[in-house]
Scaffold this motif. Structure first.
Motif, PDB file in Angstrom:
ATOM      1  N   ARG B 656       0.833  -1.201   0.000  1.00  0.00           N
ATOM      2  CA  ARG B 656       0.000   0.000   0.000  1.00  0.00           C
ATOM      3  C   ARG B 656       0.877   1.265   0.000  1.00  0.00           C
ATOM      4  O   ARG B 656       0.595   2.223  -0.714  1.00  0.00           O
ATOM      5  CB  ARG B 656      -0.914  -0.016   1.227  1.00  0.00           C
ATOM      6  CG  ARG B 656      -2.070   0.934   1.138  1.00  0.00           C
ATOM      7  CD  ARG B 656      -2.905   0.860   2.403  1.00  0.00           C
ATOM      8  NE  ARG B 656      -3.906   1.899   2.424  1.00  0.00           N
ATOM      9  CZ  ARG B 656      -5.087   1.818   1.829  1.00  0.00           C
ATOM     10  NH1 ARG B 656      -5.413   0.738   1.173  1.00  0.00           N
ATOM     11  NH2 ARG B 656      -5.945   2.821   1.893  1.00  0.00           N
ATOM     12  N   ASP B 657       1.951   1.225   0.801  1.00  0.00           N
ATOM     13  CA  ASP B 657       2.895   2.351   0.795  1.00  0.00           C
ATOM     14  C   ASP B 657       3.486   2.544  -0.596  1.00  0.00           C
ATOM     15  O   ASP B 657       3.639   3.672  -1.077  1.00  0.00           O
ATOM     16  CB  ASP B 657       4.044   2.099   1.782  1.00  0.00           C
ATOM     17  CG  ASP B 657       3.642   2.434   3.208  1.00  0.00           C
ATOM     18  OD1 ASP B 657       2.462   2.815   3.408  1.00  0.00           O
ATOM     19  OD2 ASP B 657       4.489   2.298   4.109  1.00  0.00           O
ATOM     20  N   VAL B 660       1.098   4.274  -2.705  1.00  0.00           N
ATOM     21  CA  VAL B 660       1.080   5.722  -2.437  1.00  0.00           C
ATOM     22  C   VAL B 660       2.251   6.400  -3.149  1.00  0.00           C
ATOM     23  O   VAL B 660       2.093   7.443  -3.793  1.00  0.00           O
ATOM     24  CB  VAL B 660       1.150   5.995  -0.918  1.00  0.00           C
ATOM     25  CG1 VAL B 660       1.290   7.490  -0.646  1.00  0.00           C
ATOM     26  CG2 VAL B 660      -0.091   5.435  -0.228  1.00  0.00           C
ATOM     27  N   HIS B 661       3.422   5.777  -3.021  1.00  0.00           N
ATOM     28  CA  HIS B 661       4.600   6.328  -3.706  1.00  0.00           C
ATOM     29  C   HIS B 661       4.327   6.478  -5.200  1.00  0.00           C
ATOM     30  O   HIS B 661       4.629   7.497  -5.814  1.00  0.00           O
ATOM     31  CB  HIS B 661       5.817   5.417  -3.514  1.00  0.00           C
ATOM     32  CG  HIS B 661       6.459   5.559  -2.173  1.00  0.00           C
ATOM     33  ND1 HIS B 661       6.545   4.514  -1.279  1.00  0.00           N
ATOM     34  CD2 HIS B 661       7.051   6.605  -1.562  1.00  0.00           C
ATOM     35  CE1 HIS B 661       7.158   4.922  -0.184  1.00  0.00           C
ATOM     36  NE2 HIS B 661       7.487   6.195  -0.331  1.00  0.00           N
ATOM     37  N   LYS B 662       3.741   5.427  -5.756  1.00  0.00           N
ATOM     38  CA  LYS B 662       3.487   5.454  -7.198  1.00  0.00           C
ATOM     39  C   LYS B 662       2.399   6.472  -7.533  1.00  0.00           C
ATOM     40  O   LYS B 662       2.452   7.134  -8.581  1.00  0.00           O
ATOM     41  CB  LYS B 662       3.098   4.053  -7.678  1.00  0.00           C
ATOM     42  CG  LYS B 662       4.253   3.067  -7.547  1.00  0.00           C
ATOM     43  CD  LYS B 662       3.842   1.664  -7.875  1.00  0.00           C
ATOM     44  CE  LYS B 662       4.037   1.404  -9.345  1.00  0.00           C
ATOM     45  NZ  LYS B 662       3.949  -0.020  -9.674  1.00  0.00           N
ATOM     46  N   ALA B 663       1.425   6.592  -6.644  1.00  0.00           N
ATOM     47  CA  ALA B 663       0.343   7.553  -6.897  1.00  0.00           C
ATOM     48  C   ALA B 663       0.862   8.983  -6.917  1.00  0.00           C
ATOM     49  O   ALA B 663       0.334   9.829  -7.644  1.00  0.00           O
ATOM     50  CB  ALA B 663      -0.737   7.407  -5.832  1.00  0.00           C
ATOM     51  N   ARG B 752       0.019  -2.579 -10.544  1.00  0.00           N
ATOM     52  CA  ARG B 752      -0.753  -1.402 -10.909  1.00  0.00           C
ATOM     53  C   ARG B 752      -1.034  -0.585  -9.658  1.00  0.00           C
ATOM     54  O   ARG B 752      -1.356  -1.117  -8.599  1.00  0.00           O
ATOM     55  CB  ARG B 752      -2.086  -1.826 -11.548  1.00  0.00           C
ATOM     56  CG  ARG B 752      -1.923  -2.660 -12.802  1.00  0.00           C
ATOM     57  CD  ARG B 752      -1.366  -1.831 -13.956  1.00  0.00           C
ATOM     58  NE  ARG B 752      -2.391  -1.005 -14.541  1.00  0.00           N
ATOM     59  CZ  ARG B 752      -3.178  -1.417 -15.538  1.00  0.00           C
ATOM     60  NH1 ARG B 752      -3.040  -2.634 -16.030  1.00  0.00           N
ATOM     61  NH2 ARG B 752      -4.086  -0.621 -16.048  1.00  0.00           N
ATOM     62  N   THR B 753      -0.894   0.715  -9.793  1.00  0.00           N
ATOM     63  CA  THR B 753      -1.031   1.608  -8.646  1.00  0.00           C
ATOM     64  C   THR B 753      -2.414   1.468  -7.992  1.00  0.00           C
ATOM     65  O   THR B 753      -2.520   1.404  -6.764  1.00  0.00           O
ATOM     66  CB  THR B 753      -0.797   3.059  -9.090  1.00  0.00           C
ATOM     67  OG1 THR B 753       0.399   3.101  -9.854  1.00  0.00           O
ATOM     68  CG2 THR B 753      -0.673   3.986  -7.903  1.00  0.00           C
ATOM     69  N   ALA B 754      -3.425   1.385  -8.826  1.00  0.00           N
ATOM     70  CA  ALA B 754      -4.777   1.280  -8.270  1.00  0.00           C
ATOM     71  C   ALA B 754      -4.926   0.004  -7.460  1.00  0.00           C
ATOM     72  O   ALA B 754      -5.527   0.001  -6.380  1.00  0.00           O
ATOM     73  CB  ALA B 754      -5.797   1.299  -9.409  1.00  0.00           C
ATOM     74  N   LEU B 757      -3.054   0.382  -4.149  1.00  0.00           N
ATOM     75  CA  LEU B 757      -3.755   1.252  -3.208  1.00  0.00           C
ATOM     76  C   LEU B 757      -4.958   0.546  -2.579  1.00  0.00           C
ATOM     77  O   LEU B 757      -5.345   0.850  -1.450  1.00  0.00           O
ATOM     78  CB  LEU B 757      -4.234   2.527  -3.918  1.00  0.00           C
ATOM     79  CG  LEU B 757      -3.146   3.539  -4.224  1.00  0.00           C
ATOM     80  CD1 LEU B 757      -3.676   4.636  -5.128  1.00  0.00           C
ATOM     81  CD2 LEU B 757      -2.603   4.138  -2.930  1.00  0.00           C
ATOM     82  N   ARG B 758      -5.505  -0.420  -3.287  1.00  0.00           N
ATOM     83  CA  ARG B 758      -6.640  -1.163  -2.748  1.00  0.00           C
ATOM     84  C   ARG B 758      -6.201  -2.263  -1.797  1.00  0.00           C
ATOM     85  O   ARG B 758      -6.997  -2.803  -1.044  1.00  0.00           O
ATOM     86  CB  ARG B 758      -7.434  -1.808  -3.889  1.00  0.00           C
ATOM     87  CG  ARG B 758      -8.431  -0.887  -4.554  1.00  0.00           C
ATOM     88  CD  ARG B 758      -9.460  -1.683  -5.298  1.00  0.00           C
ATOM     89  NE  ARG B 758      -8.879  -2.532  -6.325  1.00  0.00           N
ATOM     90  CZ  ARG B 758      -8.644  -2.115  -7.581  1.00  0.00           C
ATOM     91  NH1 ARG B 758      -8.932  -0.885  -7.934  1.00  0.00           N
ATOM     92  NH2 ARG B 758      -8.124  -2.936  -8.457  1.00  0.00           N
TER      93      ARG B 758
END
Lengths: 225, 760
Positions: B656-657, B660-663, B752-754, B757-758
């Motif tokens: 998840r971190d 966030v970095h990728k987001a 994948r970032t999404a 994040l999920r």
């Protein structure tokens, strides 16, 4: 006619053979506009936001943001696009627990290759503007929900993005903190920041945006300009 | 299928990577352990195993006449009497040294069951079976040989080996019509009481000689004792690493499944069921890995054991099933115990706590390191990665340990390889560019009839004149050989008398100096041990009625002829004529052209020069080098898997971190840099700790191996490491860590970032 910041044409997205999360969705957002995307859970709001942010790619259709065909970007290019053109605010803040507030805010600028001093200066400026500068050296865990979301907004704005995307930014906050964040978004829009806000909260949508788009079953059901 | 079975099956399928890592780590640990364990068992008592398999003779007695029948006190079994005689070969390619001939109708019997290695047993009076220990025996299979003072020729129909070393050659009893004695072989109730047995044996006849199995064993063990320290070192490395890596992998898998444990408990699973489910989830891939590992270990052990088998001629040394059993039980036990310990801890957690794992903020470790790293002049992903180990210190320690073992193995293996290379070079002290005469292989035969030998009537002056005249000659020396006795020492030694420029030779001194003229000698370690002498002492060489007093001035590394050699200046043994010349050519000389020219010049003298270097490794050194490479590869692979698993756990935990970095704009390349940098510190620390450990292991094992071989080693064998090499080995730790981290880093970069994040 002004060139739109966001332009989606016939965008569809389906996950793992399930029903379409988005189907033939089209919309445009003009520079400086604040748009609220409303809809029930599972309606496709977050999918729409992810596609605009370049976090996901559509199965069909085109997504253009600030002149960039986001749907064609590879992972590296999408990352560069996000840090240069998009700021994101999440429902659960998504701050990194092991970085201080100042470091969290400076991170996108550093990833973009800005100098440490420049990133910190810009971060401090934003933290001051958002009223949380006294927490610069604290860790996110010590802050209240409203303060954390302000920090998240500061992080989203550190690279001066063309577009601010907010996904349920008040969903994890109490009503007072939620109002604060809503006010902040309104102020940012008043300063010219383009905002797309995904929310369940109709009051928030009305108070800080001039346009609401309702999504239902993956389609744009209503565009209330 | 029960609910528990479904949970286990789902867990194994869902956690595919962890399942694969547990399976692979277990497989490699089992392979290394089976291989190392089998070799240890075989090498710890190879002589005893072979001796038992062949029902070896504790006493080989020689009688002047057939002994009287009857029981002998202390003897449990006997074979013979077999007619006995000695014969000196008079054939090309055989050393002119007496062979002990024994007449036996077949190789079997209650004592000393001789192993036929190739060919068959003698079936006619003109057939002979040679002991594989006889120099050049393998070349003579199916050839005819002649024996001095015996009419006719014998066909060599087989090669055989007696672990009791009861003969050099066997013929049918009828082929020895006038034996010089009779051999009777005894097995004793108390094998250590050889003297008592010999005294009792004397009661049944006139004993003219008796050979104790203890003497034979001492010589035989020297040949393989060299393996033992090396295998113990690798065996220990493999076992400790197996426990460490398997334990780490399983504990990590259980730790990563804590939230799932919470879910299971929320659904009504008892703590005991949770523990059973997780132990089973770990044991399923471990059992598969163990099965494959046992198979691989056994297959890999085959060629190695075959080599040992060849040495002892048993034909029956296989992987000990006990080793397989112990390894299987041991490794699966470690897996079960570690999984049980981890799952029991998670099983005792309150359900709500287990469910909260991964959702609540983690303990605030490593923040200082993060702040410090942020000030380093490195890109921000690298700084973030460098600080990571400090957030999970225990996990980082496990990773350091994996890298330490990998680096230790590499350092030790490379050092050993270098030392063995130096030993191999030193084992061929006369390996010059060109040789005239018969080259001395193992056993140092005294050349007598071979084609290229310098015959006694060859004109040495003409030979040296031709060498001097040949363009490209840089220098040469001649060696004359003579069997001689040394006062106070049983058996004979080979005296090597050098003439010419011996600086061209490759004799490596262990201590002292090279001889400077008449009256001085240089001897191998074994000679010093056998004669209880040291440098500075004087020995007397008795050669055909003349006595030559020699002062020992140097100890040389020379394993030929079991080290029973004395190296002197030709002036010490006047009258001997060189049987070989060793020539070095000038740099840049075209060797084939040189050989052709010299050959043409020497042809009228009936002498043929040959290229002098074969560059080959001895079987034993090649085997050790091969094993070293294999075991090192396995250990490094297991270390890499340990790193991979740890980084994978860490990456999954932080997905998840990473999202966030990728987001916020971290590119896939920056994500890879972050994950790889997270192992850089541990890799370097592991490398820095592993190198001295490897050097220390090398320093401890090499002398033990040399001691096993009965010799000290030259300085070149000890000087295995170069400072630059050591720095590279330390960086090797970083390489192991980075290689192990790359797959999870790639996974993190591709996620994948999404999706990230999920993730929870």
């Amino acid at each position: 006619m002004t060139t739109p910041v966001i332009e989606l044409r016939d965008v569809s997205r389906r996950y793992d053979g399930g029903p379409p999360a988005l189907k033939d969705a089209s919309l445009t957002v003009a520079p400086g506009e604040a748009v609220a995307v409303l809809g029930p859970s599972g309606s496709g709001k977050s999918t729409l936001l992810n596609l605009i942010a370049g976090l996901d790619r559509p199965d069909s259709g085109t997504v253009t943001v600030a002149g960039t065909r986001v749907d064609r970007l590879g992972e590296a290019a999408a990352a560069r696009y996000r840090r240069d053109s998009v700021g994101m605010v999440f429902q659960f803040f998504n701050l990194l627990d092991d970085l201080t507030v100042a470091d969290n805010v400076a991170l996108p600028a550093l990833l973009a290759g800005r100098s440490r001093a420049e990133a910190r200066r810009r971060g401090a400026e934003l933290l001051g503007a958002l009223g949380v500068e006294r927490h610069a050296d604290a860790y996110p865990g010590r802050l209240s929900g409203g303060e954390r979301q302000r920090v998240a907004v500061a992080r989203a704005l550190v690279n001066r993005p063309a577009l601010l995307l907010a996904d349920e930014p008040t969903g994890a906050l109490d009503s007072a903190a939620g109002e604060e964040v809503g006010k902040l978004l309104t102020e940012l829009n008043a300063d010219g920041q383009t905002i797309v806000l995904v929310t369940h909260d109709l009051d928030l949508a009305r108070s800080c945006t001039g346009r609401t788009i309702r999504i239902a079953d993956g389609r744009v059901a209503e565009d209330g300009r | 299928m029960s609910a528990l079975g479904r949970v286990v099956r789902a867990g194994v399928r869902r956690k595919r990577v962890q399942t694969a890592v547990i399976g692979l780590a277990t497989m490699m640990a089992v392979t290394a352990s089976v291989l190392g364990g089998s070799l240890l068992v075989v090498s710890s008592a190879p002589f005893d195993e072979a001796f038992t398999a062949q029902r070896g003779a504790h006493v080989a007695a020689r009688f002047a006449a057939p002994p009287r029948a009857g029981a002998v006190a202390g003897v449990t079994d006997s074979a013979g009497p077999f007619p006995f005689g000695t014969a000196v070969p008079d054939s090309r390619g055989l050393e002119r040294a007496p062979l002990a001939l024994v007449g036996r109708a077949d190789p079997g019997g209650p004592v000393d069951e001789v192993a036929v290695l190739s060919g068959r047993w003698a079936a006619a009076v003109d057939e002979v079976v040679l002991s594989a220990d006889v120099p050049f025996a393998e070349r003579l299979l199916d050839q005819e040989i002649r024996l001095v003072d015996r009419p006719g020729a014998f066909t060599v129909v087989g090669l055989a080996r007696s672990v009791s070393r009861t003969a050099d050659a066997w013929v049918l009893p009828a082929a020895l019509p006038a034996p010089t004695g009779y051999q009777v072989l005894y097995r004793l109730a108390e094998p250590d009481r050889v003297d008592d047995a010999v005294a009792a044996i004397r009661g049944v006849g006139e004993v003219v000689g008796a050979q104790s199995w203890l003497v034979v064993k001492e010589e035989a063990v020297r040949e393989t004792a060299v393996y033992v320290p090396f295998l113990v070192a690798f065996g220990l490395l493999g076992l400790v690493m197996s426990v460490l890596i398997v334990g780490n992998v399983v504990a990590g898998a259980v730790s990563a499944g804590t939230r799932r444990i919470g879910v299971l408990k929320a659904l009504g699973f008892t703590p005991a069921q949770v523990v059973r489910a997780h132990v089973a989830q770990a044991l399923v891939p471990a059992a598969v890995g163990t099965a494959v590992g046992v198979l691989a270990g056994n297959l890999l052990a085959v060629p190695v054991l075959a080599e040992t088998t060849e040495v002892y001629g048993t034909g029956a040394l296989g992987v000990d099933p006990v080793v397989d059993l112990l390894v299987v039980v041991g490794v699966l036990g470690v897996v079960a115990l570690t999984a049980w310990a981890g799952a029991a801890r998670a099983g005792r957690l309150r359900t709500v706590e287990a469910l909260a794992v991964g959702r609540t903020p983690r303990p605030r470790r490593g923040r200082t390191a993060t702040r410090v790293a942020a000030r380093l002049p490195v890109p921000v992903p690298v700084a973030l990665g460098l600080a990571r180990p400090f957030a999970r210190p225990v996990r980082a320690l496990g990773l350091v340990a994996a890298v330490v073992f990998g680096t230790t193995a590499v350092t030790f293996a490379v050092g050993l390889g270098t030392s063995l290379g130096a030993v191999q070079t030193a084992r061929e002290p006369d390996a010059t560019d060109v040789v005239i005469g018969v080259r001395a292989p193992e056993g140092d035969p005294i050349p007598t009839g071979a084609t290229a030998a310098l015959r006694p009537d060859t004109d040495r002056a003409a030979v040296t004149a031709a060498i001097d005249a040949q363009a490209g000659t840089a220098g040469y020396y001649g060696i004359a050989r003579r069997r001689a006795a040394v006062a106070g020492m049983s058996g004979s030694v080979v005296a090597l008398a050098f003439s010419g420029d011996t600086s061209r030779s490759n004799y490596q001194l262990i201590s002292g100096t090279w001889f400077r003229g008449a009256g001085e000698a240089v001897v191998p370690t074994t000679f010093l041990t056998a004669t209880a002498t040291s440098i500075g002492d004087t020995v007397t060489l008795e050669d055909g009625g003349r006595s030559v007093r020699l002062k020992i001035v140097g100890e040389v590394f020379d394993t030929r002829n079991d080290g029973k050699q004395v190296l002197v200046d030709a002036a010490s043994l006047p009258g001997l004529r060189p049987t070989m010349y060793h020539i070095s050519v000038r740099e840049g000389t075209d060797l084939p052209a040189y050989l052709a020219g010299l050959s043409a010049a020497l042809r009228p003298l009936g002498v043929e020069p040959r290229e002098g270097r074969d560059g080959g490794f001895s079987d034993m050194l090649a085997l050790i080098a091969g094993l070293t490479a294999l075991l090192t590869l396995l250990l490094v692979a297991v270390a890499g898997l340990g790193v991979l698993n740890t980084v994978l756990l860490d990456t999954r935990e932080r997905v998840r971190d990473l999202g966030v970095h990728k987001a916020v704009g971290m590119t896939p390349g920056q994500t890879t840099a972050l994950v790889v940098a997270s192992v850089a510190v541990t890799g370097v620390v592991g490398g820095v700790l592993g190198v001295p450990a490897g050097v220390a292991l090398h320093s401890a094992v090499l002398p033990l191996m040399a001691e096993g071989a009965g010799t000290a080693l030259p300085a070149s064998a000890h000087a295995a490491y170069h400072p630059v090499g050591l720095v590279l080995f330390a960086l090797g730790g970083l390489v192991i860590a980075v290689l192990g981290a790359l797959p999870p880093a790639g996974w993190a970069a591709r996620t994948r970032t999404a999706t990230a994040l999920r993730a929870e």
